[in-house]
Motif scaffolding. Structure first.
Motif, PDB file in Angstrom:
ATOM      1  N   TRP A 106      -0.013   2.388   9.610  1.00  9.85           N
ATOM      2  CA  TRP A 106      -0.780   1.267  10.150  1.00  9.85           C
ATOM      3  C   TRP A 106      -1.096   1.518  11.626  1.00  9.85           C
ATOM      4  O   TRP A 106      -2.230   1.366  12.057  1.00  9.85           O
ATOM      5  N   PHE A 131       8.706   2.751   2.113  1.00  8.99           N
ATOM      6  CA  PHE A 131       7.291   2.409   2.220  1.00  8.99           C
ATOM      7  C   PHE A 131       7.016   1.580   3.457  1.00  8.99           C
ATOM      8  O   PHE A 131       6.048   1.807   4.174  1.00  8.99           O
ATOM      9  N   SER A 142      -3.645  -2.267  -1.916  1.00  9.42           N
ATOM     10  CA  SER A 142      -3.381  -1.337  -0.829  1.00  9.42           C
ATOM     11  C   SER A 142      -3.967   0.042  -1.138  1.00  9.42           C
ATOM     12  O   SER A 142      -4.551   0.694  -0.268  1.00  9.42           O
ATOM     13  N   SER A 162       4.737   2.858   6.278  1.00 10.16           N
ATOM     14  CA  SER A 162       3.506   2.075   6.380  1.00 10.16           C
ATOM     15  C   SER A 162       3.291   1.564   7.801  1.00 10.16           C
ATOM     16  O   SER A 162       2.144   1.462   8.260  1.00 10.16           O
ATOM     17  N   THR A 218       2.969   8.781   0.829  1.00  8.72           N
ATOM     18  CA  THR A 218       2.652   7.806   1.870  1.00  8.72           C
ATOM     19  C   THR A 218       2.465   8.496   3.217  1.00  8.72           C
ATOM     20  O   THR A 218       1.559   8.146   3.988  1.00  8.72           O
ATOM     21  N   GLY A 259       0.016  -3.531   1.646  1.00  4.16           N
ATOM     22  CA  GLY A 259       1.037  -2.765   0.924  1.00  4.16           C
ATOM     23  C   GLY A 259       2.443  -3.211   1.271  1.00  4.16           C
ATOM     24  O   GLY A 259       3.329  -3.249   0.407  1.00  4.16           O
ATOM     25  N   TRP A 286      -2.527  -1.091   4.861  1.00  7.76           N
ATOM     26  CA  TRP A 286      -1.108  -0.959   5.202  1.00  7.76           C
ATOM     27  C   TRP A 286      -0.357  -2.288   5.170  1.00  7.76           C
ATOM     28  O   TRP A 286       0.677  -2.384   4.490  1.00  7.76           O
TER      29      TRP A 286
END
Length: 227
Positions: A90, A82, A33, A86, A155, A48, A45
């Motif tokens: 994304w 996360f 990732s 994410s 992040t 991850g 994304w």
């Protein structure tokens, strides 16, 4: 289903130490990732997120009855964080690429956002430390809280395209490596050492990408200055 059951129990034996394959694979997905993020690829994304789900089960050692019965609540909680951030990143990168642009254009955060990042990192760590300690997180609890807050900010910074987000990861790794080794999470500890070098390289790549972009004045020169 059989593969999932096997993956949940599979262990790598190194001497008298048992390392879960879930921990190894989760960190590999995290590295992939990070590589995708450095190259500004949207697939970074979802890759991850897979790693986050695996590591979530690892860092709740006492809950999932793993060989290492240590709960790192900051590490576990950041996997949930996360996943949430994410999904935002994304969506943001995918929308940008669908509109004909690149997934993200690296740019400097600016001094106002830099101050915000530093204050949020220090203040968030101070606020979460007593909470994590009350919940029974592994000592030193402030380090676990630092990793959680730093991971959240890094992040978010990646989703925004801030070049400085790589440096936040460096700050996370500096604290995370000794914490993970002391807690017995050796696979994650070694991976954090590698992450540290990788994040510095990622910072250089994004910073150079930013410097290579011509300025607005170069693209659209002021006609009043033309002779």
């Amino acid at each position: 289903m059989e593969f999932i059951l096997w993956l949940f129990d599979a262990q790598l034996r190194i001497g008298d130490q048992a390392i879960l394959w879930r921990e190894v694979l989760g960190n590999v997905f995290g590295l992939l990732s990070a590589l995708g993020g450095m190259r500004r690829k949207v697939w970074a994304w979802p890759i991850g997120i897979v790693g986050n789900l695996l590591l979530l089960t690892v860092f709740l050692g006492a809950v999932f009855n793993t060989p290492n019965p240590v709960n790192l609540l900051g590490q576990a909680g950041r996997q949930i964080m996360f996943i949430a951030v994410s999904i935002y990143g994304w969506y943001r990168w995918r929308t940008a690429s669908r509109n004909g642009g690149t997934a993200v254009e690296p740019h400097w955060a600016g001094w106002r956002n830099r101050v915000f990042l530093v204050v949020a990192l220090v203040g968030g760590t101070a606020l979460l430390t007593p909470l994590f300690r009350a919940l029974g997180s592994y000592e030193p609890v402030w380090a676990d809280a630092w990793i959680f807050v730093g991971s959240l900010l890094a992040t978010y910074g990646m989703a925004k395209g801030w070049v400085e987000f790589w440096l936040i990861w460096v700050a996370v790794d500096l604290v995370g490596v000794p914490l993970l080794f002391s807690a017995g999470y050796y696979a994650s500890g070694f991976m954090y050492v590698f992450y540290g070098a990788f994040t510095l390289f990622g910072f250089v790549v994004w910073a150079r990408s930013r410097r290579r972009k011509p300025s607005v004045e170069t693209l659209f020169p002021d006609p009043t200055l033309q002779s």
